[in-house]
Design a protein around this motif. Structure first.
Motif, PDB file in Angstrom:
ATOM      1  N   GLY A  44       0.812  -1.206   0.000  1.00  0.00           N
ATOM      2  CA  GLY A  44       0.000   0.000   0.000  1.00  0.00           C
ATOM      3  C   GLY A  44       0.848   1.259   0.000  1.00  0.00           C
ATOM      4  N   TYR A  45       0.173   2.401   0.049  1.00  0.00           N
ATOM      5  CA  TYR A  45       0.835   3.706   0.018  1.00  0.00           C
ATOM      6  C   TYR A  45       0.272   4.573   1.147  1.00  0.00           C
ATOM      7  CZ  TYR A  45       2.175   2.073  -4.616  1.00  0.00           C
ATOM      8  OH  TYR A  45       2.682   1.337  -5.654  1.00  0.00           O
ATOM      9  N   PRO A  46       0.557   4.213   2.398  1.00  0.00           N
ATOM     10  CA  PRO A  46      -0.038   4.918   3.538  1.00  0.00           C
ATOM     11  C   PRO A  46       0.320   6.394   3.603  1.00  0.00           C
ATOM     12  CG  PRO A  46       1.720   3.436   4.261  1.00  0.00           C
ATOM     13  CD  PRO A  46       1.441   3.106   2.843  1.00  0.00           C
ATOM     14  N   LEU A  47       1.447   6.797   3.030  1.00  0.00           N
ATOM     15  CA  LEU A  47       1.852   8.202   3.092  1.00  0.00           C
ATOM     16  C   LEU A  47       0.883   9.114   2.335  1.00  0.00           C
ATOM     17  CD1 LEU A  47       5.741   8.030   2.634  1.00  0.00           C
ATOM     18  CD2 LEU A  47       4.457   8.532   4.732  1.00  0.00           C
ATOM     19  N   VAL A  48       0.259   8.589   1.305  1.00  0.00           N
ATOM     20  CA  VAL A  48      -0.634   9.427   0.485  1.00  0.00           C
ATOM     21  C   VAL A  48      -2.078   8.925   0.492  1.00  0.00           C
ATOM     22  CG1 VAL A  48       1.212  10.214  -1.029  1.00  0.00           C
ATOM     23  CG2 VAL A  48      -0.042   8.114  -1.594  1.00  0.00           C
ATOM     24  N   ASN A 304       1.809  -4.922  -9.171  1.00  0.00           N
ATOM     25  CA  ASN A 304       2.288  -6.068  -8.392  1.00  0.00           C
ATOM     26  C   ASN A 304       3.480  -6.746  -9.065  1.00  0.00           C
ATOM     27  OD1 ASN A 304       0.448  -5.856  -6.298  1.00  0.00           O
ATOM     28  ND2 ASN A 304      -1.070  -7.169  -7.285  1.00  0.00           N
ATOM     29  N   ALA A 305       3.450  -6.809 -10.404  1.00  0.00           N
ATOM     30  CA  ALA A 305       4.538  -7.471 -11.130  1.00  0.00           C
ATOM     31  C   ALA A 305       5.806  -6.625 -11.123  1.00  0.00           C
ATOM     32  CB  ALA A 305       4.105  -7.754 -12.568  1.00  0.00           C
ATOM     33  N   ALA A 306       5.652  -5.295 -11.265  1.00  0.00           N
ATOM     34  CA  ALA A 306       6.825  -4.419 -11.369  1.00  0.00           C
ATOM     35  C   ALA A 306       7.372  -4.004 -10.015  1.00  0.00           C
ATOM     36  CB  ALA A 306       6.462  -3.173 -12.173  1.00  0.00           C
ATOM     37  N   GLY A 307       6.536  -4.011  -8.981  1.00  0.00           N
ATOM     38  CA  GLY A 307       6.955  -3.546  -7.661  1.00  0.00           C
ATOM     39  C   GLY A 307       8.228  -4.179  -7.134  1.00  0.00           C
ATOM     40  N   LEU A 309      10.626  -5.380  -8.670  1.00  0.00           N
ATOM     41  CA  LEU A 309      11.767  -5.096  -9.550  1.00  0.00           C
ATOM     42  C   LEU A 309      12.248  -3.657  -9.445  1.00  0.00           C
ATOM     43  CD1 LEU A 309      10.503  -6.958 -12.749  1.00  0.00           C
ATOM     44  CD2 LEU A 309      12.057  -7.821 -11.001  1.00  0.00           C
ATOM     45  N   VAL A 310      11.293  -2.698  -9.379  1.00  0.00           N
ATOM     46  CA  VAL A 310      11.683  -1.278  -9.422  1.00  0.00           C
ATOM     47  C   VAL A 310      11.229  -0.503  -8.189  1.00  0.00           C
ATOM     48  CG1 VAL A 310      11.678  -1.259 -11.934  1.00  0.00           C
ATOM     49  CG2 VAL A 310       9.594  -0.632 -10.702  1.00  0.00           C
ATOM     50  N   GLY A 311      10.517  -1.144  -7.272  1.00  0.00           N
ATOM     51  CA  GLY A 311       9.974  -0.456  -6.110  1.00  0.00           C
ATOM     52  C   GLY A 311       8.538  -0.037  -6.347  1.00  0.00           C
ATOM     53  N   LYS A 312       7.773   0.047  -5.268  1.00  0.00           N
ATOM     54  CA  LYS A 312       6.335   0.271  -5.412  1.00  0.00           C
ATOM     55  C   LYS A 312       5.997   1.637  -5.996  1.00  0.00           C
ATOM     56  CE  LYS A 312       5.446   1.909  -0.656  1.00  0.00           C
ATOM     57  NZ  LYS A 312       4.643   1.658   0.569  1.00  0.00           N
ATOM     58  N   TRP A 313       6.784   2.680  -5.677  1.00  0.00           N
ATOM     59  CA  TRP A 313       6.478   4.016  -6.187  1.00  0.00           C
ATOM     60  C   TRP A 313       6.748   4.104  -7.683  1.00  0.00           C
ATOM     61  CZ3 TRP A 313       3.731   7.307  -3.395  1.00  0.00           C
ATOM     62  CH2 TRP A 313       3.730   7.147  -1.989  1.00  0.00           C
ATOM     63  N   ALA A 314       7.881   3.613  -8.117  1.00  0.00           N
ATOM     64  CA  ALA A 314       8.192   3.615  -9.548  1.00  0.00           C
ATOM     65  C   ALA A 314       7.195   2.750 -10.316  1.00  0.00           C
ATOM     66  CB  ALA A 314       9.621   3.109  -9.777  1.00  0.00           C
ATOM     67  N   ALA A 315       6.768   1.659  -9.691  1.00  0.00           N
ATOM     68  CA  ALA A 315       5.791   0.783 -10.337  1.00  0.00           C
ATOM     69  C   ALA A 315       4.463   1.498 -10.541  1.00  0.00           C
ATOM     70  CB  ALA A 315       5.593  -0.484  -9.502  1.00  0.00           C
ATOM     71  N   ALA A 316       4.016   2.225  -9.515  1.00  0.00           N
ATOM     72  CA  ALA A 316       2.731   2.915  -9.600  1.00  0.00           C
ATOM     73  C   ALA A 316       2.778   4.046 -10.622  1.00  0.00           C
ATOM     74  CB  ALA A 316       2.332   3.453  -8.229  1.00  0.00           C
ATOM     75  N   PHE A 317       3.803   4.890 -10.534  1.00  0.00           N
ATOM     76  CA  PHE A 317       3.882   6.019 -11.466  1.00  0.00           C
ATOM     77  C   PHE A 317       4.189   5.549 -12.888  1.00  0.00           C
ATOM     78  CE2 PHE A 317       4.679   8.433  -7.476  1.00  0.00           C
ATOM     79  CZ  PHE A 317       3.606   9.314  -7.600  1.00  0.00           C
ATOM     80  N   GLY A 318       4.988   4.489 -12.998  1.00  0.00           N
ATOM     81  CA  GLY A 318       5.235   3.917 -14.317  1.00  0.00           C
ATOM     82  C   GLY A 318       3.963   3.362 -14.928  1.00  0.00           C
TER      83      GLY A 318
END
Length: 366
Positions: A44-48, A304-307, A309-318
């Motif tokens: 998840g992204y609790p900060l935002v 879920n697949a990219a997280g 590999l590149v981290g959850k933030w990069a995965a979401a924005f990507g």
């Protein structure tokens, strides 16, 4: 607002508002709902999350814009032209995005999502639950409400009520909405007459009426009534969110957000001359429909697949960037060509069918 001298073909600010509404929904799903509802996202992204939760109101903004655009589209058209234009506008994009979602989820969706060909077949109708199947993607529920709204506008055009008694019709709709939402609570009425979201559609229609025909006391009073009623109906969704997530936007903040959405639509119309239509604004508005239809389930799988590999933030924005690009490509290379072809073909088919019907009616009357 003032009487416009001539009908415009395009208001660029409305396309920018559409993009804002679509992006708000994307943010809601990726940064709040994905982790909060059944663990669709691994992380998840609790900060935002406490800010992202407001994104669901993008759907309400869509309904406001839709009320304006549909009233505009209906102006000067008969019911056949309106119904054909709405079908051509919605179905090609829906079919494309629903099919893509089916292929992706069927290929890599397990165990997060399960899917069947029966579900796909039911979704071809756009009313899958009527056939006992779930939507291919949960966001389709709002498309059904749009279709119900289009159906009522088509009927109002057919009977001539839309042209002659629009304000009276809106008054009746708002009265029924208030009675059902605050006293009766009928789910059938809520679905058939979209009483929960009716005030948003009605407000959009009224903003268009004032924009096109000038201010009147009746129209302004109805606009105020629709806003006040919408402040009450948004609490219905708030109660659902509390039950679903244990968290919801506070009532005062909902009222402020609701006021902001209405103001955004009005300002978008008032400031239309300050944003010149361009290929960019047209594309940004055009991609919002496929973006809305595609982003949720496919986005969850991609993040879920990219997280890892590149981290959850990069995965979401990507994923956001990817969805924007794919949505633009669908609009540019699928929706627009198919819409042009369908409009030509359906226009001829409807013209021939109506001509035959008129001849048959005339012969029967002789």
């Amino acid at each position: 607002m003032h009487v416009k001298p001539a009908r415009q073909d395009y208001i660029a600010t409305l396309d920018l508002l559409r993009l804002a509404a679509a992006q708000a929904v994307v943010i809601f799903h990726y940064f709040f709902r994905g982790a909060a509802s059944g663990g669709a996202l691994v992380e998840g992204y609790p900060l935002v999350a406490t800010l992202a939760i407001y994104g669901y109101l993008g759907v309400n903004l869509f309904f406001l814009i839709s009320g304006f655009v549909i009233a505009w589209s209906a102006e000067g058209r008969n019911w056949e032209q309106f119904a054909m234009a709405r079908f051509v506008r919605l179905y090609p994009g829906f079919l494309t995005c629903m099919t893509i979602t089916f292929i992706v989820v069927a290929s890599v969706g397990a165990p997060l999502f399960s899917i069947s060909f029966a579900q796909y077949a039911a979704n071809l109708s756009m009313f899958a639950p009527a056939f006992g199947q779930p939507f291919m993607d949960g966001v389709y529920w709002s498309i059904v409400l749009e279709l119900v709204f289009y159906g009522w506008v088509t009927l109002a055009l057919f009977t001539g009520v839309f042209q002659k008694r629009k304000l009276q019709l809106i008054f009746i709709w708002l009265a029924i909405s208030a009675l059902n939402e605050f006293f009766i609570g009928s789910r059938a009425i809520r679905m058939l007459l979209i009483t929960e979201f009716g005030p948003f559609f009605a407000a959009g229609v009224l903003v268009h009426h004032i924009h096109a025909h000038g201010r009147s006391q009746v129209a302004l009073l109805l606009l105020a009534a629709s806003f006040l009623l919408s402040c009450g109906t948004v609490s219905v969704t708030r109660d659902w969110m509390l039950n679903e997530y244990g968290l919801a936007v506070s009532q005062p903040h909902l009222v402020i957000a609701n006021f902001a959405m209405h103001a955004m639509l009005i300002c978008g119309v008032l400031l239309r001359s300050h944003v010149q239509p361009s290929a960019l604004t047209l594309a940004l508005g055009g991609l919002t429909y496929p973006l809305y239809l595609l982003h949720q389930n496919i986005g969850y799988l991609a993040i879920n697949a990219a997280g890892p590999l590149v981290g959850k933030w990069a995965a979401a924005f990507g994923c956001v960037a990817l969805m924007l690009f794919v949505s633009w490509a669908i609009w540019r290379y699928v929706e627009r060509p198919v819409q042009r072809m369908l409009m030509t073909w359906l226009g001829r088919a409807v013209e021939v069918t109506l001509a035959r019907f008129r001849r048959a009616s005339a012969q029967a009357a002789e």
